[in-house]
Design a protein around this motif. Structure first.
Motif, PDB file in Angstrom:
ATOM      1  N   ARG A  60      12.020   0.312  -1.712  1.00 54.67           N
ATOM      2  CA  ARG A  60      12.933   0.776  -2.825  1.00 54.67           C
ATOM      3  C   ARG A  60      14.008  -0.029  -2.883  1.00 54.67           C
ATOM      4  NH1 ARG A  60      12.039   6.841  -0.603  1.00 54.67           N
ATOM      5  NH2 ARG A  60      10.058   7.358  -1.614  1.00 54.67           N
ATOM      6  N   VAL A  66       6.370   2.005  -4.616  1.00 55.55           N
ATOM      7  CA  VAL A  66       6.051   2.779  -3.528  1.00 55.55           C
ATOM      8  C   VAL A  66       4.985   3.989  -4.091  1.00 55.55           C
ATOM      9  CG1 VAL A  66       6.777   4.565  -1.647  1.00 55.55           C
ATOM     10  CG2 VAL A  66       7.943   2.557  -2.205  1.00 55.55           C
ATOM     11  N   PRO A 110       7.902  11.270  -1.837  1.00 55.00           N
ATOM     12  CA  PRO A 110       8.124  10.578  -3.014  1.00 55.00           C
ATOM     13  C   PRO A 110       9.460  10.881  -4.084  1.00 55.00           C
ATOM     14  CG  PRO A 110       6.403  12.250  -3.289  1.00 55.00           C
ATOM     15  CD  PRO A 110       6.887  12.143  -1.789  1.00 55.00           C
ATOM     16  N   ASP A 114       8.206   6.595  -7.901  1.00 57.75           N
ATOM     17  CA  ASP A 114       7.317   6.562  -6.878  1.00 57.75           C
ATOM     18  C   ASP A 114       5.885   7.192  -7.555  1.00 57.75           C
ATOM     19  OD1 ASP A 114       8.967   5.618  -5.383  1.00 57.75           O
ATOM     20  OD2 ASP A 114       9.144   7.224  -3.967  1.00 57.75           O
TER      21      ASP A 114
END
Length: 209
Positions: A60, A66, A110, A114
């Protein structure tokens, strides 16, 4: 190098795959069922979760996508087919199952931006939108964290290389319920289907992505 490693190398296995130009981190099924003591699927350790959390934080920070997977079934498991029948513990991921064991662990949960992929089978590719998501973002390298090494991680790595993505399995960030299938599958993945890298090496590459 061990005798077994030498034998595989002599047979042409284990040739290196290069890290590409556009990676993503895929966190596979790191849900409460595997990390809650006393749960049927409990792994007995959270070391792989802690490692995966560090990988995700690094990704991140570097602007690397991600993707987080979770498993979910209809209340009767009808969408799980024979896999649901074969593995009885999958009932914990059916709609309405008690205990919240299908919840993604907060360390890798998340965040906005994401991608979340819900799956019913071992591979994160099978029956999901993952391949289309990767293609649309021109991803070429998939960093794999998650559980279990011998199950969903392995299945996803095999499908990744079959689909043209370089799978990088993070050794410390994957786990299994016993070291024997864990180590055997890491060896076989490295020989045939994926790169198996240390967390430190993956972090270095992510920060250069």
């Amino acid at each position: 190098m061990s005798e077994l490693s030498e034998d595989y190398a002599d047979a042409g296995f284990g040739r290196p795959l290069d890290w590409g130009t556009s990676p993503a981190v895929l966190v596979i099924d790191m849900v409460r069922a595997y990390f809650q003591p006393g749960a049927e699927l409990y792994l007995g350790s959270r070391a792989c979760l802690d490692s995966a959390a560090r990988i995700v934080t690094t990704a991140r920070g570097a602007g690397v996508p991600v993707i987080v997977t979770r498993v979910a079934y209809a209340a009767d498991g009808a969408d799980g087919g024979l896999f649901y029948r074969k593995v009885g513990a999958l009932r914990h991921f059916a709609a309405g199952a008690p205990g919240g064991l299908g919840e993604v662990m907060p360390e890798v949960a998340p965040q906005p931006g994401d991608v979340v992929v819900t799956k019913q089978y071992a591979s994160a590719f099978f029956g999901t939108s993952l391949a289309a998501t990767l293609a649309s973002r021109r991803i070429d390298t998939l960093v794999l964290c998650g559980v279990s090494t011998s199950g969903c991680v392995r299945a996803t790595a095999v499908d990744a290389i079959s689909s043209g993505y370089v799978p990088i399995v993070v050794r410390e960030a994957v786990g299994d319920r016993d070291p024997r299938p864990h180590e055997a599958n890491l060896f076989d993945l490295a020989a045939k289907y994926a790169e198996v890298w240390s967390e430190a090496d993956v972090v270095r590459h992510l920060t250069r992505a």
